[in-house]
Motif scaffolding. Structure first.
Motif, PDB file in Angstrom:
ATOM      1  N   ARG A  76     -11.851   3.752  11.800  1.00 43.06           N
ATOM      2  CA  ARG A  76     -12.342   4.869  10.981  1.00 43.06           C
ATOM      3  C   ARG A  76     -11.373   5.137   9.831  1.00 43.06           C
ATOM      4  N   LEU A  77     -10.080   5.106  10.119  1.00 43.60           N
ATOM      5  CA  LEU A  77      -9.087   5.311   9.062  1.00 43.60           C
ATOM      6  C   LEU A  77      -9.195   4.232   7.986  1.00 43.60           C
ATOM      7  N   ALA A  78      -9.399   2.981   8.403  1.00 45.38           N
ATOM      8  CA  ALA A  78      -9.497   1.868   7.450  1.00 45.38           C
ATOM      9  C   ALA A  78     -10.675   2.022   6.502  1.00 45.38           C
ATOM     10  N   GLN A  79     -11.625   2.874   6.861  1.00 47.35           N
ATOM     11  CA  GLN A  79     -12.822   3.055   6.046  1.00 47.35           C
ATOM     12  C   GLN A  79     -12.894   4.413   5.353  1.00 47.35           C
ATOM     13  N   THR A  80     -11.869   5.235   5.517  1.00 46.92           N
ATOM     14  CA  THR A  80     -11.888   6.595   4.985  1.00 46.92           C
ATOM     15  C   THR A  80     -10.782   6.793   3.955  1.00 46.92           C
ATOM     16  N   PRO A  81     -11.161   7.175   2.710  1.00 45.76           N
ATOM     17  CA  PRO A  81     -10.120   7.457   1.708  1.00 45.76           C
ATOM     18  C   PRO A  81      -9.237   8.619   2.168  1.00 45.76           C
ATOM     19  N   PRO A  82      -7.984   8.612   1.854  1.00 40.57           N
ATOM     20  CA  PRO A  82      -7.235   7.652   1.049  1.00 40.57           C
ATOM     21  C   PRO A  82      -6.717   6.467   1.849  1.00 40.57           C
ATOM     22  N   PHE A  83      -6.905   6.479   3.179  1.00 44.51           N
ATOM     23  CA  PHE A  83      -6.410   5.385   4.013  1.00 44.51           C
ATOM     24  C   PHE A  83      -7.086   4.056   3.666  1.00 44.51           C
ATOM     25  N   SER A  84      -8.363   4.105   3.311  1.00 47.37           N
ATOM     26  CA  SER A  84      -9.097   2.879   2.984  1.00 47.37           C
ATOM     27  C   SER A  84      -8.535   2.205   1.735  1.00 47.37           C
ATOM     28  N   TRP A  85      -7.966   2.979   0.826  1.00 44.79           N
ATOM     29  CA  TRP A  85      -7.355   2.385  -0.368  1.00 44.79           C
ATOM     30  C   TRP A  85      -6.162   1.527   0.040  1.00 44.79           C
ATOM     31  N   PHE A  86      -5.368   2.057   0.951  1.00 46.51           N
ATOM     32  CA  PHE A  86      -4.215   1.315   1.464  1.00 46.51           C
ATOM     33  C   PHE A  86      -4.697   0.097   2.254  1.00 46.51           C
ATOM     34  N   ALA A  87      -5.721   0.272   3.088  1.00 44.68           N
ATOM     35  CA  ALA A  87      -6.261  -0.834   3.883  1.00 44.68           C
ATOM     36  C   ALA A  87      -6.766  -1.955   2.979  1.00 44.68           C
ATOM     37  N   ALA A  88      -7.389  -1.608   1.856  1.00 40.98           N
ATOM     38  CA  ALA A  88      -7.886  -2.621   0.915  1.00 40.98           C
ATOM     39  C   ALA A  88      -6.728  -3.428   0.322  1.00 40.98           C
ATOM     40  N   VAL A  89      -5.657  -2.743  -0.042  1.00 44.50           N
ATOM     41  CA  VAL A  89      -4.482  -3.430  -0.607  1.00 44.50           C
ATOM     42  C   VAL A  89      -3.859  -4.346   0.437  1.00 44.50           C
ATOM     43  N   VAL A  90      -3.706  -3.844   1.650  1.00 40.56           N
ATOM     44  CA  VAL A  90      -3.126  -4.651   2.725  1.00 40.56           C
ATOM     45  C   VAL A  90      -4.013  -5.861   3.014  1.00 40.56           C
ATOM     46  N   TYR A  91      -5.332  -5.661   3.061  1.00 36.51           N
ATOM     47  CA  TYR A  91      -6.240  -6.788   3.324  1.00 36.51           C
ATOM     48  C   TYR A  91      -6.100  -7.847   2.234  1.00 36.51           C
ATOM     49  N   ARG A  92      -6.093  -7.424   0.978  1.00 33.72           N
ATOM     50  CA  ARG A  92      -5.962  -8.390  -0.124  1.00 33.72           C
ATOM     51  C   ARG A  92      -4.645  -9.144  -0.045  1.00 33.72           C
ATOM     52  N   TRP A  93      -3.555  -8.445   0.319  1.00 31.26           N
ATOM     53  CA  TRP A  93      -2.257  -9.109   0.435  1.00 31.26           C
ATOM     54  C   TRP A  93      -2.296 -10.134   1.561  1.00 31.26           C
ATOM     55  N   ILE A  94      -2.846  -9.748   2.710  1.00 33.58           N
ATOM     56  CA  ILE A  94      -2.938 -10.683   3.838  1.00 33.58           C
ATOM     57  C   ILE A  94      -3.795 -11.885   3.454  1.00 33.58           C
TER      58      ILE A  94
END
Length: 133
Positions: A89-107
């Motif tokens: 749920r956190l991975a899909q909810t702003p502002p946490f999802s913004w961080f999750a998107a950056v982490v996913y792209r880096w991985i």
């Protein structure tokens, strides 16, 4: 063809890191989901392209709607019950999802350097105008 009753997680089976993550999900998560490498999947039936699947993990719901990248990981985690669903749920909810998107792209950009990864895991950088899901 019979309607799908389970969601499908589609990953890059040529990538050792992605395969390691998929096997982890199969062993540790408790959701009912089909986990399949895109190279072995019927992409037309799932409404996906090989390009989409090479770029990011895909979550296909039984109704055919699709989420990609960190949102797909979030869907998998949410479907897995506690404690995983909280992280999903956190991975899909702003502002946490913004961080999750950056982490996913880096991985995704560095998966060839991560445990289980190798040269076959390397993907080309997206074009400058590309915006991930």
């Amino acid at each position: 063809m019979a309607p799908r009753t389970l969601p499908v997680l589609v990953y890059d089976g040529d990538c050792g890191f992605c395969t390691t993550c998929a096997r982890f999900a199969e062993r540790r998560l408790t959701c009912d989901v089909e986990i399949v490498a895109y190279q072995a999947a019927d992409l037309d039936d799932l409404g996906l392209t090989a390009e989409q699947c090479a770029e990011a993990v895909q979550w296909v719901r039984p109704d055919g709607t699709v989420s990609s990248a960190h949102l797909a990981v979030g869907d998998l985690l949410r479907a897995s019950g506690l404690p995983w669903s909280v992280a999903g749920r956190l991975a899909q909810t702003p502002p946490f999802s913004w961080f999750a998107a950056v982490v996913y792209r880096w991985i995704a950009a560095n998966r060839h350097r991560l445990p289980g990864g190798g040269s076959a895991c390397s993907i080309e950088s997206p074009s400058p105008g590309h915006r991930p899901d």
